[in-house]
Motif scaffolding. Structure first.
Motif, PDB file in Angstrom:
ATOM      1  N   ASN A 132       0.824  -1.210   0.000  1.00 53.96           N
ATOM      2  CA  ASN A 132       0.000   0.000   0.000  1.00 53.96           C
ATOM      3  C   ASN A 132       0.858   1.261   0.000  1.00 53.96           C
ATOM      4  O   ASN A 132       0.573   2.216  -0.719  1.00 53.96           O
ATOM      5  CB  ASN A 132      -0.940  -0.006   1.205  1.00 53.96           C
ATOM      6  CG  ASN A 132      -2.230  -0.747   0.928  1.00 53.96           C
ATOM      7  OD1 ASN A 132      -3.198  -0.171   0.456  1.00 53.96           O
ATOM      8  ND2 ASN A 132      -2.232  -2.052   1.190  1.00 53.96           N
ATOM      9  N   ASN A 136       1.255   3.496  -3.552  1.00 55.06           N
ATOM     10  CA  ASN A 136       0.716   4.845  -3.427  1.00 55.06           C
ATOM     11  C   ASN A 136       1.799   5.896  -3.631  1.00 55.06           C
ATOM     12  O   ASN A 136       1.548   6.964  -4.192  1.00 55.06           O
ATOM     13  CB  ASN A 136       0.050   5.025  -2.062  1.00 55.06           C
ATOM     14  CG  ASN A 136      -1.412   4.600  -2.060  1.00 55.06           C
ATOM     15  OD1 ASN A 136      -2.244   5.229  -2.695  1.00 55.06           O
ATOM     16  ND2 ASN A 136      -1.710   3.518  -1.358  1.00 55.06           N
ATOM     17  N   HIS A 155      -7.419   3.943  -6.801  1.00 54.27           N
ATOM     18  CA  HIS A 155      -8.173   3.382  -5.684  1.00 54.27           C
ATOM     19  C   HIS A 155      -9.479   2.725  -6.158  1.00 54.27           C
ATOM     20  O   HIS A 155      -9.985   1.807  -5.507  1.00 54.27           O
ATOM     21  CB  HIS A 155      -8.427   4.461  -4.640  1.00 54.27           C
ATOM     22  CG  HIS A 155      -7.197   4.843  -3.884  1.00 54.27           C
ATOM     23  ND1 HIS A 155      -6.916   4.368  -2.621  1.00 54.27           N
ATOM     24  CD2 HIS A 155      -6.134   5.620  -4.225  1.00 54.27           C
ATOM     25  CE1 HIS A 155      -5.752   4.849  -2.221  1.00 54.27           C
ATOM     26  NE2 HIS A 155      -5.258   5.608  -3.170  1.00 54.27           N
ATOM     27  N   PRO A 369      -8.160   8.849  -1.168  1.00 51.90           N
ATOM     28  CA  PRO A 369      -7.154   9.045  -2.229  1.00 51.90           C
ATOM     29  C   PRO A 369      -6.576  10.455  -2.259  1.00 51.90           C
ATOM     30  O   PRO A 369      -5.366  10.624  -2.467  1.00 51.90           O
ATOM     31  CB  PRO A 369      -7.941   8.737  -3.513  1.00 51.90           C
ATOM     32  CG  PRO A 369      -9.045   7.848  -3.082  1.00 51.90           C
ATOM     33  CD  PRO A 369      -9.412   8.292  -1.702  1.00 51.90           C
ATOM     34  N   GLU A 373      -2.617  11.400  -1.627  1.00 51.42           N
ATOM     35  CA  GLU A 373      -1.876  12.105  -2.682  1.00 51.42           C
ATOM     36  C   GLU A 373      -1.255  13.392  -2.160  1.00 51.42           C
ATOM     37  O   GLU A 373      -0.100  13.707  -2.448  1.00 51.42           O
ATOM     38  CB  GLU A 373      -2.824  12.399  -3.849  1.00 51.42           C
ATOM     39  CG  GLU A 373      -2.126  12.896  -5.109  1.00 51.42           C
ATOM     40  CD  GLU A 373      -1.887  14.394  -5.092  1.00 51.42           C
ATOM     41  OE1 GLU A 373      -0.870  14.843  -5.627  1.00 51.42           O
ATOM     42  OE2 GLU A 373      -2.722  15.123  -4.503  1.00 51.42           O
ATOM     43  N   SER A 388      -0.980   6.803   5.491  1.00 46.06           N
ATOM     44  CA  SER A 388      -1.510   5.431   5.414  1.00 46.06           C
ATOM     45  C   SER A 388      -1.620   4.808   6.798  1.00 46.06           C
ATOM     46  O   SER A 388      -2.575   4.085   7.093  1.00 46.06           O
ATOM     47  CB  SER A 388      -0.621   4.570   4.517  1.00 46.06           C
ATOM     48  OG  SER A 388      -0.588   5.058   3.200  1.00 46.06           O
TER      49      SER A 388
END
Length: 441
Positions: A132, A136, A155, A369, A373, A388
């Motif tokens: 993850n 990402n 996502h 998301p 970002e 996360s």
């Protein structure tokens, strides 16, 4: 010509008819496959938990403790993965983590005690958490290179992979043993990692370039002056340099502290979203069946409705972000989710509650998301890892928090905390609106 130069500049996040290098398209497709793989493998494992419980002979309490191994392994690995990404690169770490996750998903089928199950789930959680963070982080760089807010589409691939994994798992659960099913997941995971990994490693993600300030035009030579720094004594010039370095170091430390605070803010927004996902996954069906006397089949559809609308919201997330911008998208999403969850938790009928769950999924779809970002844009892989970890902590804490509040009051009242946190996410997003602007350049 460098790959990045083949992408036309656009005003973030305005619409752009950008001509994208084919290598970037292949890179995006490969990264999308890794997001789908993540959801597919994890969902395939989840549907076999009842069979693993029976195989190990674990009690409900022992199984709950063993399942914490996934969360513990993921949280413990996320920050480490952020540092590894900085050292070895996002793409190699994505491939390594995908291999670890794919291999370890088969291990629970070979355990015969709750303790052994918990230990192997630590490894599975490490692979899941590491993947993850790594993918990402790679996605954050790709978003910056494309100069389009495409993070929700990645996502969405995760959500679609999860729906496919859960659907196929449900179909084969009565025909295949847990060992056969989980081994098949390992095979599929390794095959897809080999296929997508080649493209991912062959085309490095273009890194965002920070432009240097333009050099000021030279002025005419000045006549020597006693106040001119060049004509000061050497000791005075040295003291001036030291003072300048101290001011620069202090400014750098202040900027680093501000960055950490902003990353924590986006982590809080991610936490609020993940809390709702975890709560609805574990308590949505029980609420429909226990409080509204829904048929078990209808109750089971509660989370499916939520997951489906969340997927739809993410598939349309890029267009939404280009139209509204990040701040308005976050505020509107939080407000929509809060309204939907108030309806879903307090509705007097099953169908009105299902409608509330659907609206909640649309509202929460793009908040996580966007938060990931922005955290990555601010602080690279470390920012992604921090946000996360916050988000995963929210998903971990959501279900037990709902249980505690339900014991004190009632389950409908407990589910309103999802609406409360969604509203908090909207308020925090508005208060941090200046930090939501994508960096120029």
């Amino acid at each position: 010509m460098p790959t990045l130069n083949k992408i036309r500049t656009a005003t973030p996040w305005g619409r752009s008819n950008a001509t994208v290098d084919p290598a970037i398209r292949r890179l995006r497709a490969a990264l999308t496959l890794f997001f789908a793989l993540d959801g597919f493998v994890f969902a395939g494992w989840v549907v076999r938990i009842p069979a693993i419980k029976q195989q190990t002979g674990a009690s409900t309490g022992d199984l709950g403790l063993a399942l914490l191994g996934v969360s513990a392994g993921a949280v413990a690995t996320m920050m480490v993965t952020g540092r590894l990404c900085q050292r070895f690169g996002h793409q190699p770490m994505t491939v390594v983590a995908a291999v670890v996750m794919s291999l370890s998903v088969a291990l629970p089928a070979h355990t015969h005690s709750a303790l052994a199950l918990g230990l192997v789930l630590l490894v599975f959680g490490a692979g899941y958490g590491g993947l993850n963070v790594a993918m990402n982080s790679a996605a954050v760089d790709l978003v910056a290179a494309l100069r389009r807010p495409v993070m929700p589409t990645f996502h969405a691939a995760f959500s679609l992979g999860g729906m496919l994994g859960a659907g196929l798992g449900g179909l084969v659960a009565g025909r295949l043993s847990a060992t056969t099913h989980l081994t098949a997941l390992t095979t599929c995971g390794l095959a897809l990692t080999a296929f997508a990994g080649r493209a991912l490693l062959a085309h490095p993600v273009p890194r965002r370039r920070h432009e240097r300030p333009a050099t000021a035009p030279r002025s005419r030579p000045r006549q020597a002056d006693a106040t001119d720094p060049a004509h000061r004594p050497a000791s005075a010039r040295a003291a001036s340099v030291e003072r300048g370095e101290s001011v620069g170091q202090a400014a750098g430390r202040g900027a680093a502290r501000r960055t950490r605070r902003l990353v924590a803010v986006f982590g809080l927004i991610a936490l609020c979203t993940a809390y709702g996902e975890g709560a609805l996954a574990d308590w949505g069906a029980l609420h429909l069946e226990q409080e509204l006397d829904a048929h078990p089949g209808v109750a089971a559809a509660g989370y499916s409705v939520f997951a489906a609308t969340m997927t739809i919201g993410r598939l349309s997330g890029t267009a939404l972000l280009e139209r509204l911008g990040q701040t308005r998208a976050l505020v509107a999403g939080g407000a929509t989710a809060a309204t939907g969850m108030l309806v879903g938790s307090l509705a007097p009928t099953v169908w009105l509650a299902l409608l509330g769950f659907a609206v909640t999924g649309l509202g929460l779809a793009n908040i996580f998301p966007i938060a990931i970002e922005r955290a990555g844009a601010l602080n690279g892989p470390s920012g992604v890892a921090t946000a996360s970890t916050f988000g995963y902590g929210g998903m971990l804490c959501g279900p037990p928090a709902i249980g505690f509040v339900a014991d004190w009051f009632s389950l409908p009242t407990a589910l309103t905390t999802v609406a409360l946190l969604a509203a908090i996410a909207a308020v925090v997003a508005y208060a941090s609106r200046n930090a939501l602007r994508p960096p120029a350049g």
